[in-house]
Design a protein around this motif. Structure first.
Motif, mmCIF file in Angstrom:
data_model
loop_
_atom_site.group_PDB
_atom_site.id
_atom_site.type_symbol
_atom_site.label_atom_id
_atom_site.label_comp_id
_atom_site.label_asym_id
_atom_site.label_seq_id
_atom_site.Cartn_x
_atom_site.Cartn_y
_atom_site.Cartn_z
ATOM 1 N N LEU A 21 0.792 -1.223 0.000
ATOM 2 C CA LEU A 21 0.000 0.000 0.000
ATOM 3 C C LEU A 21 0.826 1.275 0.000
ATOM 4 O O LEU A 21 0.286 2.365 -0.118
ATOM 5 C CB LEU A 21 -0.941 0.001 1.206
ATOM 6 C CG LEU A 21 -1.904 -1.192 1.261
ATOM 7 C CD1 LEU A 21 -2.784 -1.068 2.481
ATOM 8 C CD2 LEU A 21 -2.735 -1.266 0.009
ATOM 9 N N ALA A 22 2.131 1.179 0.190
ATOM 10 C CA ALA A 22 2.969 2.371 0.205
ATOM 11 C C ALA A 22 3.051 2.939 -1.201
ATOM 12 O O ALA A 22 3.314 2.230 -2.152
ATOM 13 C CB ALA A 22 4.363 2.015 0.699
ATOM 14 N N VAL A 23 2.847 4.257 -1.333
ATOM 15 C CA VAL A 23 2.903 4.896 -2.646
ATOM 16 C C VAL A 23 3.655 6.206 -2.575
ATOM 17 O O VAL A 23 3.612 6.901 -1.572
ATOM 18 C CB VAL A 23 1.486 5.144 -3.206
ATOM 19 C CG1 VAL A 23 0.845 3.869 -3.665
ATOM 20 C CG2 VAL A 23 0.617 5.855 -2.189
ATOM 21 N N ALA A 29 -6.548 9.553 -11.003
ATOM 22 C CA ALA A 29 -6.719 8.748 -12.205
ATOM 23 C C ALA A 29 -6.200 7.333 -12.026
ATOM 24 O O ALA A 29 -6.557 6.440 -12.778
ATOM 25 C CB ALA A 29 -6.020 9.415 -13.383
ATOM 26 N N GLU A 30 -5.345 7.111 -11.054
ATOM 27 C CA GLU A 30 -4.779 5.786 -10.838
ATOM 28 C C GLU A 30 -5.791 4.879 -10.150
ATOM 29 O O GLU A 30 -6.459 5.286 -9.205
ATOM 30 C CB GLU A 30 -3.507 5.890 -10.003
ATOM 31 C CG GLU A 30 -2.350 6.556 -10.716
ATOM 32 C CD GLU A 30 -1.143 6.683 -9.815
ATOM 33 O OE1 GLU A 30 -0.098 6.118 -10.167
ATOM 34 O OE2 GLU A 30 -1.258 7.339 -8.775
ATOM 35 N N THR A 159 -12.605 13.224 -2.603
ATOM 36 C CA THR A 159 -11.349 13.473 -3.310
ATOM 37 C C THR A 159 -11.236 12.719 -4.632
ATOM 38 O O THR A 159 -10.403 13.057 -5.473
ATOM 39 C CB THR A 159 -10.152 13.080 -2.434
ATOM 40 O OG1 THR A 159 -10.158 11.644 -2.226
ATOM 41 C CG2 THR A 159 -10.209 13.774 -1.078
ATOM 42 N N GLY A 160 -12.042 11.654 -4.796
ATOM 43 C CA GLY A 160 -11.932 10.822 -5.988
ATOM 44 C C GLY A 160 -10.764 9.862 -5.935
ATOM 45 O O GLY A 160 -10.500 9.136 -6.893
ATOM 46 N N GLN A 161 -10.065 9.835 -4.827
ATOM 47 C CA GLN A 161 -8.881 8.988 -4.664
ATOM 48 C C GLN A 161 -9.268 7.608 -4.142
ATOM 49 O O GLN A 161 -10.099 7.477 -3.242
ATOM 50 C CB GLN A 161 -7.915 9.653 -3.691
ATOM 51 C CG GLN A 161 -6.593 8.906 -3.488
ATOM 52 C CD GLN A 161 -5.734 9.588 -2.445
ATOM 53 O OE1 GLN A 161 -5.911 9.427 -1.250
ATOM 54 N NE2 GLN A 161 -4.797 10.389 -2.919
ATOM 55 N N TRP A 162 -8.647 6.592 -4.711
ATOM 56 C CA TRP A 162 -8.856 5.230 -4.222
ATOM 57 C C TRP A 162 -8.057 5.033 -2.947
ATOM 58 O O TRP A 162 -6.881 5.377 -2.886
ATOM 59 C CB TRP A 162 -8.424 4.212 -5.270
ATOM 60 C CG TRP A 162 -9.364 4.062 -6.420
ATOM 61 C CD1 TRP A 162 -9.282 4.677 -7.629
ATOM 62 C CD2 TRP A 162 -10.534 3.250 -6.456
ATOM 63 N NE1 TRP A 162 -10.328 4.298 -8.433
ATOM 64 C CE2 TRP A 162 -11.116 3.419 -7.745
ATOM 65 C CE3 TRP A 162 -11.154 2.392 -5.551
ATOM 66 C CZ2 TRP A 162 -12.289 2.757 -8.127
ATOM 67 C CZ3 TRP A 162 -12.322 1.735 -5.932
ATOM 68 C CH2 TRP A 162 -12.875 1.920 -7.206
#
Length: 211
Positions: A21-23, A29-30, A159-162
């Protein structure tokens, strides 16, 4: 014996969760698969470059988890699932305090589990979408007895973030496990008592086990 086996199993889950899970950089968009596929590289690079410092100061793992992982975990959503039916009987302030403690608890737990990581390879499968805002990604930790996990992703409506909110190992949910474990204290003593317990657990220093 069963309790020891469960702790070992849970530690393995957390090790892989942290690795996957580290990014470094996340854009809306990802998708879950892309995030999961490239996540391991960032964490492994940080662990490798800071190996000597980590050995002398294991608590440094908390910093790595905080920087690489925690911004992308849906702590409040996961925490609300853990509270379950008791969520509605709490005040906004109580929930905010609990979520803050839960955030630090996850950080400590993942950092402690990372002390057990010894370089296992990981296989990531394509994401399985469930509508527009839910997805799961299956992964496998390659070792003598492979460990199969599924990460549950949810698109943040604001936020639209996964973001990840749960994972299962061989069909057992981490959120459900904590929900069941903590339901007794919630029922008998309430959220303030649970928050105090979670805060205490979160403050435990990270240590390497003596072999």
């Amino acid at each position: 014996m069963m309790k020891l086996l469960f702790k070992t199993w849970l530690s393995k889950m957390i090790v892989l969760a942290t690795a996957l899970l580290a990014v470094q950089t996340v854009t809306a968009a990802e998708g879950p698969y892309e995030l999961t596929q490239r996540a391991a590289d960032k964490l492994f690079a940080d662990l490798k470059s800071n190996n000597a410092a980590i050995k002398s100061n294991p608590n440094m793992l908390k910093n790595i988890v905080r920087n690489d992982l925690m911004p992308y975990v849906h702590v409040n959503y996961a925490g609300s699932l853990v509270l379950g039916q008791y969520f509605r009987s709490t005040t906004p302030q109580q929930r905010e305090t609990f979520f803050a403690a839960f955030d630090k608890f996850i950080e400590q737990a993942y950092a402690q589990a990372l002390t057990m990581y010894n370089g296992q390879d990981v296989q990531v499968q394509k994401a399985q979408l469930n509508g527009d805002s839910q997805a799961s990604v299956k992964v496998k930790l390659i070792q003598a007895q492979p460990l199969n996990l599924t990460f549950q992703w949810r698109k943040n409506s604001k936020t639209g973030q996964w973001q990840v909110y749960d994972m299962t190992a061989e069909g057992v949910s981490m959120v459900e496990t904590k929900k069941q474990e903590w339901s007794n204290i919630l029922r008998k003593e309430g959220i303030d008592a649970l928050t105090a317990q979670v805060q205490k657990a979160a403050a435990v220093p990270v240590t390497f086990s003596k072999k």
